[in-house]
Design a protein around this motif. Structure first.
Motif, PDB file in Angstrom:
ATOM      1  N   UNK A 106       0.908  -1.326   0.073  1.00 38.89           N
ATOM      2  CA  UNK A 106      -0.102   0.113  -0.022  1.00 38.89           C
ATOM      3  C   UNK A 106       0.787   1.328   0.131  1.00 38.89           C
ATOM      4  N   UNK A 107       1.999   1.231   0.773  1.00 38.54           N
ATOM      5  CA  UNK A 107       2.654   2.641   0.750  1.00 38.54           C
ATOM      6  C   UNK A 107       3.631   2.906  -0.440  1.00 38.54           C
ATOM      7  N   UNK A 108       3.962   1.775  -0.984  1.00 33.14           N
ATOM      8  CA  UNK A 108       4.474   1.909  -2.416  1.00 33.14           C
ATOM      9  C   UNK A 108       3.609   2.520  -3.427  1.00 33.14           C
ATOM     10  N   UNK A 139      -3.282  -1.437  -7.448  1.00 34.49           N
ATOM     11  CA  UNK A 139      -2.467  -1.906  -6.075  1.00 34.49           C
ATOM     12  C   UNK A 139      -3.224  -1.689  -4.985  1.00 34.49           C
ATOM     13  N   UNK A 140      -3.627  -0.565  -4.868  1.00 34.04           N
ATOM     14  CA  UNK A 140      -4.417  -0.318  -3.636  1.00 34.04           C
ATOM     15  C   UNK A 140      -5.766  -0.973  -3.669  1.00 34.04           C
ATOM     16  N   UNK A 141      -6.349  -1.218  -4.731  1.00 30.71           N
ATOM     17  CA  UNK A 141      -7.584  -1.958  -4.883  1.00 30.71           C
ATOM     18  C   UNK A 141      -7.547  -3.456  -4.370  1.00 30.71           C
ATOM     19  N   UNK A 142      -6.251  -3.769  -4.658  1.00 33.81           N
ATOM     20  CA  UNK A 142      -5.801  -5.256  -4.248  1.00 33.81           C
ATOM     21  C   UNK A 142      -5.439  -5.528  -2.713  1.00 33.81           C
ATOM     22  N   UNK A 179      -4.346  13.357  -1.382  1.00 40.77           N
ATOM     23  CA  UNK A 179      -4.183  12.365  -2.702  1.00 40.77           C
ATOM     24  C   UNK A 179      -5.555  11.989  -3.398  1.00 40.77           C
ATOM     25  N   UNK A 180      -6.659  12.493  -2.498  1.00 37.46           N
ATOM     26  CA  UNK A 180      -8.159  12.318  -3.027  1.00 37.46           C
ATOM     27  C   UNK A 180      -8.273  10.867  -3.656  1.00 37.46           C
ATOM     28  N   UNK A 181      -7.800   9.746  -2.675  1.00 40.78           N
ATOM     29  CA  UNK A 181      -8.175   8.390  -2.966  1.00 40.78           C
ATOM     30  C   UNK A 181      -9.382   8.285  -2.022  1.00 40.78           C
ATOM     31  N   UNK A 182     -10.330   7.406  -2.564  1.00 40.29           N
ATOM     32  CA  UNK A 182     -11.611   7.194  -2.161  1.00 40.29           C
ATOM     33  C   UNK A 182     -11.338   5.949  -1.270  1.00 40.29           C
TER      34      UNK A 182
END
Length: 208
Positions: A106-108, A139-142, A179-182
């Motif tokens: 996640x951080x990457x 990657x975030x969704x995974x 970052x506007x990540x939902x």
């Protein structure tokens, strides 16, 4: 022993160290590098951290340490009674498992987004590369669902509050902020992040 922290004002990796130091009541002297002046690329700073990144910790006896995860564990070792690093070997192994997982996945992905959406435009370089952004979002969704499912049955990432929570929370603050990540579909992550933000010293460390 005096602790100096070379940091960046908008760096989640710097913020995680400031937050943990506050949690542990460890006084640190922050030296904020001017990214516009490329102070992180100066020969003086590169002698401390050859990667030219932040944060870097320096003690007055000349000990220097970089990589935020290593810095978190080192600071926690100064207050062993707080047990932010577990004493049991298996619990220590689980802490390292989650710390390495968080950094590698996640951080990457969030780092790639911060580079594309914030850092490159700040430097006057074209950012928001659609391929890089899409790969990071995939990657975030995974990986974020892995953390969300885990936090549905655990109050903190390991058995109790630990350095791993401090490694992850500042990045997830940035995710749903600049970052506007939902993150609306990750209710357990949101609840855990609220618990972290309610820590007594959290509000005293400004999110810059």
């Amino acid at each position: 022993m005096a602790i100096k922290l070379y940091e960046g004002s908008i760096s989640p990796n710097s913020r995680k160290v400031r937050l943990l130091a506050a949690e542990l009541d460890l006084p640190i002297e922050c030296v904020t590098l001017d990214f516009a002046k490329r102070e992180f690329r100066s020969s003086e700073y590169l002698a401390k951290n050859p990667n030219g990144k932040v944060p870097t910790l320096e003690e007055d006896d000349g000990f220097v340490l970089w990589e935020s995860g290593a810095i978190l564990k080192y600071l926690a070792s100064k207050r062993p009674e707080r047990e932010l690093i577990p004493r049991d070997p298996r619990d220590q192994a689980l802490l390292d498992q989650w710390l390495l997982w968080w950094t590698a996945h996640p951080e990457a992905a969030l780092y790639r987004l911060i580079m594309e959406r914030l850092v490159k435009p700040f430097r006057g370089v074209r950012g928001n590369d659609p391929t890089i952004v899409a790969e990071a979002e995939e990657d975030l969704a995974r990986f974020l669902p892995v953390l969300d499912r885990h936090l549905q049955i655990h109050e903190y990432i390991v058995k109790r509050l630990s350095v791993v929570d401090y490694a992850a929370a500042p990045w997830l603050e940035a995710a749903r902020g600049p970052l506007h990540v939902d993150l609306t579909s990750y209710a357990a992550i949101a609840a855990w992040l609220s618990r972290m933000q309610a820590r007594p010293r959290w509000a005293s460390i400004e999110s810059q």
